[in-house]
Write an enzyme that holds these catalytic residues in place. Structure first.
Site, PDB file in Angstrom:
ATOM      1  N   PHE A 126      16.342 -21.077  47.851  1.00 30.69           N
ATOM      2  CA  PHE A 126      15.265 -21.527  48.732  1.00 30.69           C
ATOM      3  C   PHE A 126      13.860 -21.171  48.143  1.00 30.69           C
ATOM      4  O   PHE A 126      12.754 -21.668  48.623  1.00 30.69           O
ATOM      5  CB  PHE A 126      15.088 -20.635  50.116  1.00 30.69           C
ATOM      6  CG  PHE A 126      16.157 -21.209  51.098  1.00 30.69           C
ATOM      7  CD1 PHE A 126      15.796 -22.172  52.157  1.00 30.69           C
ATOM      8  CD2 PHE A 126      17.446 -20.558  51.253  1.00 30.69           C
ATOM      9  CE1 PHE A 126      16.719 -22.467  52.707  1.00 30.69           C
ATOM     10  CE2 PHE A 126      18.338 -21.095  51.981  1.00 30.69           C
ATOM     11  CZ  PHE A 126      18.067 -21.859  52.862  1.00 30.69           C
ATOM     12  N   GLY A 164      19.947  -6.560  56.058  1.00 29.17           N
ATOM     13  CA  GLY A 164      20.010  -6.425  54.592  1.00 29.17           C
ATOM     14  C   GLY A 164      18.895  -6.645  53.871  1.00 29.17           C
ATOM     15  O   GLY A 164      17.825  -6.827  54.372  1.00 29.17           O
ATOM     16  N   MET A 205      17.655  -9.509  52.140  1.00 25.35           N
ATOM     17  CA  MET A 205      16.972 -10.653  52.480  1.00 25.35           C
ATOM     18  C   MET A 205      16.838 -10.610  53.834  1.00 25.35           C
ATOM     19  O   MET A 205      15.574 -11.127  54.243  1.00 25.35           O
ATOM     20  CB  MET A 205      17.967 -11.895  52.105  1.00 25.35           C
ATOM     21  CG  MET A 205      17.953 -12.207  50.237  1.00 25.35           C
ATOM     22  SD  MET A 205      16.370 -12.784  49.965  1.00 25.35           S
ATOM     23  CE  MET A 205      15.826 -14.240  51.008  1.00 25.35           C
ATOM     24  N   GLY A 240      21.431 -19.068  53.788  1.00 26.90           N
ATOM     25  CA  GLY A 240      21.193 -18.513  52.340  1.00 26.90           C
ATOM     26  C   GLY A 240      22.272 -17.966  51.540  1.00 26.90           C
ATOM     27  O   GLY A 240      21.986 -17.916  50.462  1.00 26.90           O
ATOM     28  N   HIS A 297      20.093 -11.579  37.442  1.00 24.24           N
ATOM     29  CA  HIS A 297      19.844 -10.921  38.858  1.00 24.24           C
ATOM     30  C   HIS A 297      19.968  -9.603  38.718  1.00 24.24           C
ATOM     31  O   HIS A 297      20.313  -8.986  37.525  1.00 24.24           O
ATOM     32  CB  HIS A 297      20.790 -11.603  39.563  1.00 24.24           C
ATOM     33  CG  HIS A 297      20.444 -12.851  40.034  1.00 24.24           C
ATOM     34  ND1 HIS A 297      21.017 -13.986  39.389  1.00 24.24           N
ATOM     35  CD2 HIS A 297      19.995 -13.216  41.247  1.00 24.24           C
ATOM     36  CE1 HIS A 297      20.575 -15.182  40.074  1.00 24.24           C
ATOM     37  NE2 HIS A 297      20.106 -14.723  41.099  1.00 24.24           N
ATOM     38  N   LYS A 318      23.616  -7.724  43.214  1.00 22.49           N
ATOM     39  CA  LYS A 318      24.143  -8.710  43.685  1.00 22.49           C
ATOM     40  C   LYS A 318      25.696  -9.076  43.501  1.00 22.49           C
ATOM     41  O   LYS A 318      26.246  -8.521  42.409  1.00 22.49           O
ATOM     42  CB  LYS A 318      23.527 -10.076  42.545  1.00 22.49           C
ATOM     43  CG  LYS A 318      23.881 -11.534  43.124  1.00 22.49           C
ATOM     44  CD  LYS A 318      23.221 -12.532  42.331  1.00 22.49           C
ATOM     45  CE  LYS A 318      23.820 -13.893  42.725  1.00 22.49           C
ATOM     46  NZ  LYS A 318      23.649 -14.106  44.123  1.00 22.49           N
ATOM     47  N   THR A 328      23.025 -20.743  42.834  1.00 22.90           N
ATOM     48  CA  THR A 328      22.138 -21.555  41.948  1.00 22.90           C
ATOM     49  C   THR A 328      22.429 -22.014  40.855  1.00 22.90           C
ATOM     50  O   THR A 328      22.461 -23.239  40.435  1.00 22.90           O
ATOM     51  CB  THR A 328      20.719 -20.894  41.818  1.00 22.90           C
ATOM     52  OG1 THR A 328      20.176 -20.342  43.154  1.00 22.90           O
ATOM     53  CG2 THR A 328      19.729 -21.751  41.201  1.00 22.90           C
ATOM     54  N   THR A 376      25.371 -17.394  49.212  1.00 25.49           N
ATOM     55  CA  THR A 376      25.807 -18.448  48.241  1.00 25.49           C
ATOM     56  C   THR A 376      27.482 -18.108  48.089  1.00 25.49           C
ATOM     57  O   THR A 376      27.927 -17.477  48.719  1.00 25.49           O
ATOM     58  CB  THR A 376      25.237 -18.035  46.881  1.00 25.49           C
ATOM     59  OG1 THR A 376      25.396 -16.636  46.631  1.00 25.49           O
ATOM     60  CG2 THR A 376      23.640 -18.382  47.099  1.00 25.49           C
TER      61      THR A 376
END
Length: 249
Positions: free
Chosen positions: A107, A13, A15, A78, A134, A138, A145, A80
């Protein structure tokens, strides 16, 4: 000193690719397993990892995290979208098995500081709203956050005996006022060209304070991810769940 063996779940992915590069570049870490959507999480597939890093999607993260706990590794998460009920289930499971899990809504060091600054300022202003911005790829909204930021702001205001922000809106058929998290309005923007950004707007009669954080590249999250891996591997957190990177700073 021997390297810490690390597995990455969600390795292909957006990330995950960045996380793999960061782990490989760290002299004290060793990337021993890359797992993706079709890979089963077992002690064998984790290939001796002591810590697993999980960056996937909200629909998959519960299953992944509980499988990693069952495999007996510490976990840095990480992804969410976690709810209090799901966090409680992770806490119970991790304590029962005897591993450490850290789940953080963000993070980035600057994002953690934004949340702390906003929490500190919240009780001094009559009005407060949160805007998160964003990229359009997403999959969840509002961001974890922004949800955490709003919840912390609301808790600080409640502890100070403050009411909800004033708002005379009685008709909003299109939902223009955004989501509401514990009486704090949260607005989500999805726009090509953005990465990850958050603003907290605080207002009093005649004045406004804006706190903004920008992550222009996924590299901004890597120091926090690697810090979490090292802290868990060194047993610097108690067995069970730790929520939020600020607990490590």
């Amino acid at each position: 000193m021997s390297s810490i063996p690390v597995a990455v779940v969600g390795a292909s992915g957006r990330m995950g690719v960045t996380v793999c590069k960061a782990v490989m570049a760290a002299p004290d870490l060793e990337l021993v397993a890359r797992l993706d959507v079709d890979d089963e999480i077992t002690p064998e597939s984790l290939n001796g990892a002591r810590v697993a890093i999980e960056f996937t999607v909200p629909s998959a993260t519960d299953t992944n995290v509980h499988s990693l706990i069952d495999a007996g590794v510490d976990v840095v998460v990480g992804t969410t979208g976690w709810t209090p009920e799901r966090l409680a289930a992770v806490q119970e499971h991790a304590q029962r098995v005897g591993v450490r899990v850290l789940i953080a809504p963000n993070f980035s060091i600057s994002a953690v500081l934004l949340m702390q600054f906003a929490e500190k300022a919240a009780s001094y202003f009559e009005s407060v709203e949160v805007i998160e911005l964003h990229h359009p790829d997403k999959v969840d909204a509002p961001s974890g956050t922004a949800t955490s930021t709003a919840a912390r702001i609301a808790a600080a205001r409640s502890a100070a005996g403050m009411p909800a922000s004033p708002d005379a809106t009685h008709a909003d058929p299109l939902g223009a006022r955004g989501a509401v998290v514990d009486d704090v309005h949260v607005h989500a923007v999805r726009l090509r060209g953005l990465n990850a950004h958050e603003e907290v707007l605080l207002g009093n009669p005649g004045e406004q304070l804006t706190i903004r954080q920008d992550s222009f590249d996924r590299a901004s999250f890597m120091p926090g991810v690697l810090l979490a891996v090292r802290k868990l591997a060194a047993a610097e957190r108690p067995v069970g769940l730790t929520h939020g990177l600020d607990a490590l700073l």
